[in-house]
Design an enzyme around this catalytic site. Structure first.
Site, PDB file in Angstrom:
ATOM      1  N   GLU A  23      -6.539  -3.020  -2.695  1.00 62.27           N
ATOM      2  CA  GLU A  23      -7.396  -3.974  -1.956  1.00 62.27           C
ATOM      3  C   GLU A  23      -8.866  -3.721  -2.254  1.00 62.27           C
ATOM      4  OE1 GLU A  23      -6.406  -6.388   0.035  1.00 62.27           O
ATOM      5  OE2 GLU A  23      -4.367  -5.885   0.600  1.00 62.27           O
ATOM      6  N   SER A  38       0.826  -1.213   0.000  1.00 63.05           N
ATOM      7  CA  SER A  38       0.000   0.000   0.000  1.00 63.05           C
ATOM      8  C   SER A  38       0.858   1.260   0.000  1.00 63.05           C
ATOM      9  CB  SER A  38      -0.928   0.028   1.213  1.00 63.05           C
ATOM     10  OG  SER A  38      -1.950  -0.917   1.025  1.00 63.05           O
TER      11      SER A  38
END
Lengths: 279, 290
Positions: free
Chosen positions: A166, A47
């Protein structure tokens, strides 16, 4: 497909000067028009990569190029125009009271004239197959529908790259495949570059190429079939093995010499069928 | 502690133009010391049902009996505090609810709120931390310096420290990586097996439902579509697929293979990859085993 659209050159980043490096000397490229999956355990740095790509964070060391623009404070807004991001929680990214208002929000911020705005909103919703929901309230939609609207909001701004951070992890299986089907189609028809950040290996299996992250470093890079051959190594990295690979392994352990590179269910079904014919 | 519903109904914003029936005539029993999974897709009523299990919502029709507590539509809710001590809910992304300076304070917050003295609460915090697989070293750390998986464990420890008899879990593994997911599911299973807790698991994962639960409730459009053991539930996989629900991967593969071969490889749906492997092996060796 050899045009680089994203380049990370020896990028390091940490959230705090006395924290360990979240990314440590990371280099990789993304090619225009490809679907790249970045997989890794929680905290592997995937991320962070997404946040660096559109300048939500800046590297401590190394350089990032997006469409040949070097990421910097001055160019960050030009770069953000090239990249659309879809996040994990569908409920956290709605601002409009209806589906079409929501898609229009980004366009309003960009000062797009009303006439063009309407066209773009409709086109984007058509692309994600949500044209029948123009005046629906977002909270009445299913998770998969919400994420498709989130993708439309991004599409309306005509980015070159879409990052899915995600984006399917909170969806049920049906919602997940709705979203991934739409993404696949967009990639094909609109020549978009897709970067999906995920630990769902079934999602990664749909990508053209996979990068495996481990503790802030690029651990491996390759085609899905090469990555899944890593087998037990993936489990050690906190990931999993796709179902078909597991099944092949079980059959091999019992003396059936099934090629390890069968990764997809249909191929395995065929193989078992042929095996029986030859016994 | 047994949980039982009788003609349970719930309508959001009743008697308004926005009225929405979320639960329709629910009759279920969740036996004492059991592991129950609730499945169904978004909007099927799973979350609404879950919120009835400790009185967060009052039925708009029928009743729910939770141990000695009865909550009915026509009676004012009473004694909910005692009920909530017995039924602990772990919501989705529970780590978002962490707020204290230290892990210890955060875990103690729940029990102290229910009147447990500080010393006792601290003891419970230690125990709860052990149950979720973290060492005592974490007690003095800030919950915000921990990884996502650890934060989730701390939040779960906060619920366990209230010593509930029933633990209700809403998608407890969402967002975790595969290893984190397995570890947390194994932890819940051990709480059920070794510590006598009842578990109610709301999940999208048919694999988890069939692997861990001894009883499954399938929700569809606000009603109970089907309930039974995993084997009973997945006995007619085509039905579930038609509802838009998934079936465990092993069954999906089995259906595909049987279609290609034109025969059944097993007389029952294979609930796990191990069962499926056995069926394929015996098919390859002996042909059909009917």
């Amino acid at each position: 497909m050899n045009n680089q659209i994203v380049q990370f050159k020896n990028v390091s980043f940490r959230y705090d000067t006395d924290a360990p490096y979240a990314l440590n000397n990371v280099s990789f490229e993304v090619f225009e028009g490809e679907w790249l999956a970045i997989v890794g355990h929680n905290g592997s740095g995937k991320s962070t990569i997404a946040k660096l790509m559109n300048g939500l964070l800046f590297p401590e060391k190394g350089d990032i190029y997006i469409h040949h623009l070097k990421l910097s404070e001055e160019l960050v807004w030009d770069i953000r125009d090239l990249i659309g991001m879809v996040f994990q929680n569908p409920d956290n990214q709605f601002v409009g009271t209806t589906v079409q208002d929501d898609v229009a929000f980004g366009l309003e911020n960009h000062g797009i004239p009303r006439k063009e705005m309407i066209e773009r909103v409709h086109e984007a919703l058509r692309q994600v197959k949500m044209s029948n929901f123009l005046d629906q309230e977002p909270h009445h939609l299913s998770g998969g529908q919400k994420q498709r609207v989130a993708i439309a909001s991004v599409l309306a701004l005509r980015p070159r790259i879409i990052i899915l951070d995600e984006a399917t992890s909170m969806l049920d299986p049906r919602g997940r495949s709705e979203v991934l089907d739409v993404v696949r189609e967009l990639k094909k028809k609109e020549k978009l570059t897709i970067i999906s950040i995920t630990h769902d290996l079934e999602e990664a299996a749909r990508a053209d190429r996979i990068i495996v992250m481990n503790r802030g470093e690029v651990y491996r890079e390759g085609l899905p079939e090469d990555i899944f051959k890593m087998d037990e190594e993936l489990i050690r990295l906190g990931l999993d093995i796709p179902f078909t690979t597991k099944l092949v392994k079980g059959l091999r352990d019992n003396g059936y010499d099934i090629p390890k590179d069968i990764l997809n269910e249909d191929k395995l079904v065929d193989y078992i069928w042929k095996l029986k014919q030859n016994i | 502690m047994e949980i039982k519903t009788k003609h349970l109904e719930y309508t959001y914003q009743k008697n308004s133009p926005f009225e929405k029936r979320a639960l329709i005539d629910i009759n279920i029993t969740i036996p004492h010391h059991s592991y129950t999974a609730v499945i169904g897709h978004t909007g099927s009523g799973k979350s609404t049902l879950l919120q009835h299990l400790n009185g967060l919502l009052q039925p708009t029709g029928g009743e729910i009996q939770i141990g000695d507590f009865v909550i009915r539509s026509d009676k004012k809710k009473k004694g909910l505090k005692a009920l909530r001590k017995k039924v602990g809910i772990v919501f989705q992304f529970p780590e978002h609810q962490l707020f204290e300076e230290t892990v210890e304070k955060d875990i103690c917050f729940g029990p102290m709120n229910f009147g447990v003295p500080e010393q006792e609460a601290k003891l419970r915090a230690k125990e709860a931390l052990k149950l979720v697989g973290l060492s005592e070293e974490y007690l003095e750390r800030s919950p915000f310096d921990l990884s996502g998986g650890q934060m989730r464990r701390i939040a779960i420890a906060g619920v366990l420290a209230m010593q509930p008899e029933v633990l209700v879990l809403d998608e407890p593994t969402a967002g975790l990586d595969p290893r984190g997911r397995t570890e947390i599911m194994e932890m819940f299973y051990s709480l059920y097996k070794n510590y006598g807790l009842s578990i109610v698991l709301v999940t999208h994962s048919m694999e988890d439902a069939s692997k861990y639960a001894d009883y499954i409730i399938v929700m569809h459009k606000g009603s109970v579509y089907k309930h039974g053991t995993p084997r009973e539930i997945f006995d007619k996989p085509e039905e579930l697929i038609k509802l838009g629900l998934d079936v465990p991967e092993s069954i999906r593969f089995q259906l595909k293979l049987e279609k290609r071969l034109g025969i059944q490889i097993s007389d029952q749906p294979n609930l796990s990859i191990e069962e499926l492997t056995e069926s394929i092996l015996s098919y390859l060796k002996w042909g059909v085993t009917q």
